[in-house]
Design a protein around this motif. Sequence first.
Motif, PDB file in Angstrom:
ATOM      1  N   VAL A   1       0.853  -1.022   0.010  1.00 20.52           N
ATOM      2  CA  VAL A   1       0.040   0.006   0.059  1.00 20.52           C
ATOM      3  C   VAL A   1       0.898   1.431  -0.061  1.00 20.52           C
ATOM      4  N   ASP A   2       0.553   2.163  -0.742  1.00 20.18           N
ATOM      5  CA  ASP A   2       1.297   3.471  -1.083  1.00 20.18           C
ATOM      6  C   ASP A   2       0.230   4.463  -0.532  1.00 20.18           C
ATOM      7  N   HIS A   3       0.271   4.800   0.812  1.00 20.45           N
ATOM      8  CA  HIS A   3      -1.156   5.698   1.218  1.00 20.45           C
ATOM      9  C   HIS A   3      -0.916   7.159   0.679  1.00 20.45           C
ATOM     10  N   ALA A   4       0.436   7.580   0.368  1.00 21.90           N
ATOM     11  CA  ALA A   4       0.416   8.902  -0.272  1.00 21.90           C
ATOM     12  C   ALA A   4       0.068   8.929  -1.470  1.00 21.90           C
ATOM     13  N   ARG A   5       0.261   8.119  -2.362  1.00 17.64           N
ATOM     14  CA  ARG A   5      -0.538   8.147  -3.847  1.00 17.64           C
ATOM     15  C   ARG A   5      -1.758   7.312  -3.854  1.00 17.64           C
ATOM     16  N   ALA A   6      -2.168   6.879  -2.773  1.00 20.07           N
ATOM     17  CA  ALA A   6      -3.395   6.012  -2.813  1.00 20.07           C
ATOM     18  C   ALA A   6      -3.574   4.952  -3.829  1.00 20.07           C
ATOM     19  N   GLU A   7      -2.495   4.198  -3.856  1.00 22.97           N
ATOM     20  CA  GLU A   7      -2.200   3.007  -4.792  1.00 22.97           C
ATOM     21  C   GLU A   7      -1.588   1.886  -4.179  1.00 22.97           C
ATOM     22  N   LEU A   8      -1.755   0.731  -4.924  1.00 30.30           N
ATOM     23  CA  LEU A   8      -0.963  -0.317  -4.645  1.00 30.30           C
ATOM     24  C   LEU A   8       0.127  -0.648  -5.670  1.00 30.30           C
ATOM     25  N   PHE A   9       1.306  -0.737  -5.169  1.00 29.24           N
ATOM     26  CA  PHE A   9       2.215  -1.208  -5.987  1.00 29.24           C
ATOM     27  C   PHE A   9       3.159  -2.384  -5.926  1.00 29.24           C
ATOM     28  N   SER A  10       3.627  -2.952  -6.772  1.00 31.46           N
ATOM     29  CA  SER A  10       4.271  -4.179  -6.804  1.00 31.46           C
ATOM     30  C   SER A  10       5.617  -4.341  -7.508  1.00 31.46           C
ATOM     31  N   THR A  11       6.775  -4.828  -6.803  1.00 32.04           N
ATOM     32  CA  THR A  11       7.831  -4.916  -7.497  1.00 32.04           C
ATOM     33  C   THR A  11       8.223  -6.453  -7.713  1.00 32.04           C
TER      34      THR A  11
ATOM     35  N   SER B   1       8.891  -5.773 -13.584  1.00 27.71           N
ATOM     36  CA  SER B   1       9.178  -4.219 -13.422  1.00 27.71           C
ATOM     37  C   SER B   1       8.037  -3.855 -12.453  1.00 27.71           C
ATOM     38  N   GLU B   2       7.964  -2.520 -12.103  1.00 23.20           N
ATOM     39  CA  GLU B   2       6.855  -2.089 -11.194  1.00 23.20           C
ATOM     40  C   GLU B   2       5.371  -2.167 -11.791  1.00 23.20           C
ATOM     41  N   ILE B   3       4.437  -2.412 -10.969  1.00 21.78           N
ATOM     42  CA  ILE B   3       3.245  -2.332 -11.255  1.00 21.78           C
ATOM     43  C   ILE B   3       2.514  -1.582 -10.496  1.00 21.78           C
ATOM     44  N   ARG B   4       1.664  -0.555 -10.814  1.00 23.19           N
ATOM     45  CA  ARG B   4       0.796   0.416  -9.858  1.00 23.19           C
ATOM     46  C   ARG B   4      -0.573   0.303 -10.208  1.00 23.19           C
ATOM     47  N   ILE B   5      -1.504   0.268  -9.214  1.00 26.23           N
ATOM     48  CA  ILE B   5      -3.014   0.153  -9.451  1.00 26.23           C
ATOM     49  C   ILE B   5      -3.809   1.112  -8.387  1.00 26.23           C
ATOM     50  N   PRO B   6      -4.765   1.698  -8.915  1.00 30.33           N
ATOM     51  CA  PRO B   6      -5.373   2.465  -7.748  1.00 30.33           C
ATOM     52  C   PRO B   6      -5.957   1.621  -6.541  1.00 30.33           C
TER      53      PRO B   6
ATOM     54  N   ALA C   1      -8.334   1.581  -4.487  1.00 33.42           N
ATOM     55  CA  ALA C   1      -9.728   0.812  -4.525  1.00 33.42           C
ATOM     56  C   ALA C   1     -10.274  -0.039  -5.627  1.00 33.42           C
ATOM     57  N   VAL C   2      -9.212  -0.434  -6.535  1.00 34.22           N
ATOM     58  CA  VAL C   2      -9.731  -0.984  -7.890  1.00 34.22           C
ATOM     59  C   VAL C   2      -9.396  -2.578  -7.700  1.00 34.22           C
ATOM     60  N   GLY C   3     -10.255  -3.421  -8.132  1.00 38.04           N
ATOM     61  CA  GLY C   3      -9.831  -4.888  -8.450  1.00 38.04           C
ATOM     62  C   GLY C   3     -10.102  -5.812  -7.431  1.00 38.04           C
ATOM     63  N   ILE C   4      -9.673  -7.009  -7.499  1.00 38.39           N
ATOM     64  CA  ILE C   4      -9.641  -7.791  -6.339  1.00 38.39           C
ATOM     65  C   ILE C   4      -8.594  -7.388  -5.270  1.00 38.39           C
ATOM     66  N   ALA C   5      -7.449  -7.048  -5.689  1.00 43.03           N
ATOM     67  CA  ALA C   5      -6.367  -6.616  -4.843  1.00 43.03           C
ATOM     68  C   ALA C   5      -7.059  -5.389  -3.879  1.00 43.03           C
ATOM     69  N   GLY C   6      -7.611  -4.574  -4.477  1.00 41.43           N
ATOM     70  CA  GLY C   6      -8.096  -3.421  -3.844  1.00 41.43           C
ATOM     71  C   GLY C   6      -9.227  -3.858  -2.842  1.00 41.43           C
ATOM     72  N   HIS C   7      -9.911  -4.722  -3.329  1.00 46.68           N
ATOM     73  CA  HIS C   7     -11.110  -5.213  -2.380  1.00 46.68           C
ATOM     74  C   HIS C   7     -10.451  -5.695  -1.099  1.00 46.68           C
ATOM     75  N   VAL C   8      -9.476  -6.677  -1.322  1.00 45.55           N
ATOM     76  CA  VAL C   8      -8.763  -7.341  -0.170  1.00 45.55           C
ATOM     77  C   VAL C   8      -7.982  -6.354   0.772  1.00 45.55           C
ATOM     78  N   ALA C   9      -7.433  -5.445   0.188  1.00 46.70           N
ATOM     79  CA  ALA C   9      -6.639  -4.272   0.853  1.00 46.70           C
ATOM     80  C   ALA C   9      -7.707  -3.837   1.871  1.00 46.70           C
ATOM     81  N   ALA C  10      -8.757  -3.463   1.238  1.00 53.88           N
ATOM     82  CA  ALA C  10      -9.864  -2.523   2.001  1.00 53.88           C
ATOM     83  C   ALA C  10     -10.662  -3.433   3.191  1.00 53.88           C
ATOM     84  N   SER C  11     -10.930  -4.777   2.650  1.00 58.06           N
ATOM     85  CA  SER C  11     -11.544  -5.588   3.906  1.00 58.06           C
ATOM     86  C   SER C  11     -10.694  -6.256   4.803  1.00 58.06           C
ATOM     87  N   ALA C  12      -9.416  -6.657   4.416  1.00 57.36           N
ATOM     88  CA  ALA C  12      -8.529  -7.430   5.051  1.00 57.36           C
ATOM     89  C   ALA C  12      -8.906  -8.677   5.189  1.00 57.36           C
TER      90      ALA C  12
END
Length: 285
Positions: free
Chosen positions: A174-184, A190-195, A197-208
């Motif tokens: 979680v990158d709180h400053a940019r409101a993103e999830l990022f992966s290296t 390479s680095e991947i960034r997604i919003p 609150a978006v996608g399955i990953a965003g759902h799991v990050a929000a719901s824990a």
Amino acid sequence: MVATGVTQEGSITDSLTAGTPGGSNQWQHPPSFYCPISQQCMHDPVVLSDGHSYERRHIERWLRRQGLSPVTGMQLPTKDIFPNHALRNAIEEYFQQVFSVHRREIRRSIGAAAAPAGGPRGLGTNAPFLRTIDALMQCSLLMNADLSTEQVLRHIMEEAKALVGAEVASAFLVDHARAELFSTVNSTGSEIRIPLAVGIAGHVAASAEPVVVPDAYADARFDRSVDVRTGFKTRDMMCVPLTVRKGGVIGVVQLINKTSAGVLCGCSGGGGGSGGGAPCRCEGP
């Protein structure tokens, strides 16, 4: 021999499940495994003249600055440190047993989740299975918490891929400053960034809460943008939160596209060494 507080596998199982309302994962590991300075599990414990054990690199840094005990605050008679081999062995043996317990529970829950002949396995609603996967991830995180973030994630990915049997594994933070999830740590290199609150990953990050998605493109939560950018085709997915004792969710782990290996094999032959039944003979997902 240094007492670990948990010496038998049955006791370890009790330690992992006791005091966990609703089956939620709690950290019940012996407090003697934690460095008093970093509050992380030790990898190279050493004993100081105050009688306490510390992670080597942390106490060496501490002693370069001062001569007081980190625990008692008293002046140390000497700054000599000695390897605590007994504690190091106890930590390694303990976590080997912990992982063994989790693997067996996962395989047991897979067997319990098997649907009637010809039907799909009900992993999406198997709460015990998901909780055990979650516990395995958190134990991996705890055991490697004193390493660099990328090292920790790569350790977790290797453990998860070998156990579950996935074509691809990725970890997002979680990158709180940019409101993103990022992966290296992913298959693209390479680095991947997604919003956030978006996608399955965003759902799991929000719901824990961990989830299993048997058909990604049929799930309204699934975000296809990463597939479009990378050319990869996601068929199914397991997504598990990464949490810390203080601070909540720090990221998510995704295991994508089950293979013929691991406990998620969907064939009727017992799949991936889950224990019992004929060996897996399927050719892939």
